[in-house]
Design an enzyme around this catalytic site. Sequence first.
Site, short mmCIF file in Angstrom:
data_model
loop_
_atom_site.label_atom_id
_atom_site.label_comp_id
_atom_site.label_asym_id
_atom_site.label_seq_id
_atom_site.Cartn_x
_atom_site.Cartn_y
_atom_site.Cartn_z
N ASP A 155 1.03 -1.16 0.00
CA ASP A 155 0.22 0.20 0.13
C ASP A 155 0.97 1.35 0.04
O ASP A 155 0.62 2.14 -1.04
CB ASP A 155 -0.83 0.20 1.47
CG ASP A 155 -2.00 1.24 1.40
OD1 ASP A 155 -3.06 0.94 0.28
OD2 ASP A 155 -1.51 2.01 1.50
N THR A 183 -5.61 2.17 -0.47
CA THR A 183 -5.40 1.16 -1.54
C THR A 183 -6.11 -0.19 -1.34
O THR A 183 -6.27 -0.87 -2.49
CB THR A 183 -4.50 1.46 -2.60
OG1 THR A 183 -3.50 0.42 -1.62
CG2 THR A 183 -3.76 2.58 -2.69
N ASP A 184 -4.86 -0.51 -0.41
CA ASP A 184 -5.41 -2.37 -0.32
C ASP A 184 -6.67 -2.28 0.26
O ASP A 184 -7.09 -3.09 -0.40
CB ASP A 184 -4.15 -2.52 1.18
CG ASP A 184 -3.49 -3.27 0.58
OD1 ASP A 184 -3.55 -3.80 -0.01
OD2 ASP A 184 -2.20 -3.34 1.38
N MET A 185 -7.59 -1.35 0.97
CA MET A 185 -8.86 -1.74 0.95
C MET A 185 -10.18 -1.10 0.30
O MET A 185 -10.52 -1.97 0.31
CB MET A 185 -9.00 -0.73 2.35
CG MET A 185 -8.48 -1.37 3.84
SD MET A 185 -9.02 -0.45 5.56
CE MET A 185 -8.02 1.23 5.07
N GLY A 188 -9.89 -4.46 -1.72
CA GLY A 188 -11.08 -4.78 -1.98
C GLY A 188 -11.94 -4.79 -1.95
O GLY A 188 -13.27 -5.39 -2.33
#
Length: 393
Positions: A155, A183-185, A188
Amino acid sequence: MTVVQQDSPPDSGFVMPLSGVTVLDFSQFLAGPACALRLGDLGARVIKVERPDGGDASRKLYLADLAFDQDSALFHAINRGKLSVAADLKDAGDLAKVRALIAKADVLIHNFRPGIMERLGLGWEALSALNPRLIYAGVSGYGPVGPWRDRPGQDLLVQSLSGIAWLSGDADGPPVPAGLSITDMMAGAQLAQGILALLVRRGVTGQGGRVDVSLIETAIDLQFEHLAVYLNRDGAMPARSAVANANLYLAAPYGLYATADGHLAIAMCPVDRLAAVIDCPALANFPSDRWFADRDAIKAVLRDHLATQATRYWLDRLEPAGIWAAPVNDWPAFTADPAFAALEPTQQVRAPDGAALTLTRCPIRVDGRILTNERAAPRLGADTALMEASDDR
């Protein structure tokens, strides 16, 4: 408000939206597991497929040394309510059992780097032939093509590469990344949207499908407002404010300001109106057609004026006047506010020994109901017997 426990009988005929859907979660860390978590929150049965020697690496990714039921509390926050089977995907026997699970699954999620699933014999073409109804979902760092294809998808690196970190911070200061793995969340969340769309299409056509997202494409999409301006202005770079920078393209007073005892956020509002409400005649000297061009000068006046009184003093004037303002809370102040408790935003999960851990809950309400799940994340391999069953449903 009715609280629906996902592992309890349906309440008054209420059916969870994804009841009956089986998801195999091959992913680890954050983006893929967060997607699977949300599907589980909506009623899907989520089975983590983990390597026997340690499982999901986030099991041992401790934040502030906080552990719960043999693993990190972080792991439970991302994987509550799931099941776990342990399988060595390089072992022919385990791989055959995993393929049997896939043959009966509805969704498969993975976050292996491009090409790895294909080398394992678990690529899209092979599995769509095995299970034509399968929704095959992948999340990567930088997508399937291009010179960044094989870079580590992390991230902070993506925030930095994509320009997100540059957006924050004042003009004379360094870039500032978001304090969350945004950006990860969001990747998802984007993957979950794609999966849900393909489940709807499958309900019409009977056919499965493939959905792919990447952190970098998610980072690009997160910036769609600002990038749309930049891409249509011959590449002219915008300037960060020198004072209270909060948005590249918004005029004063938009920003965060120190007060005598804390900080105050002020959003969009007419500068002359603000001047009258807070009794700051110097602000009234700026004509409306200069509120963007002179934003640093305006913000400097506002900065000095707001520092003379406490946050509550200013809010008592701004809020009755309808000016968009808010205190800048830390977590103790935020969680102590009655507005926090009114939303019932937390839940407890319980380990097999009865120990409890407080986590946030699913933010989605369905038919007016809050969705929670009391089951903690699974111990590694706790449900491996599912691979031995002739019918895992």
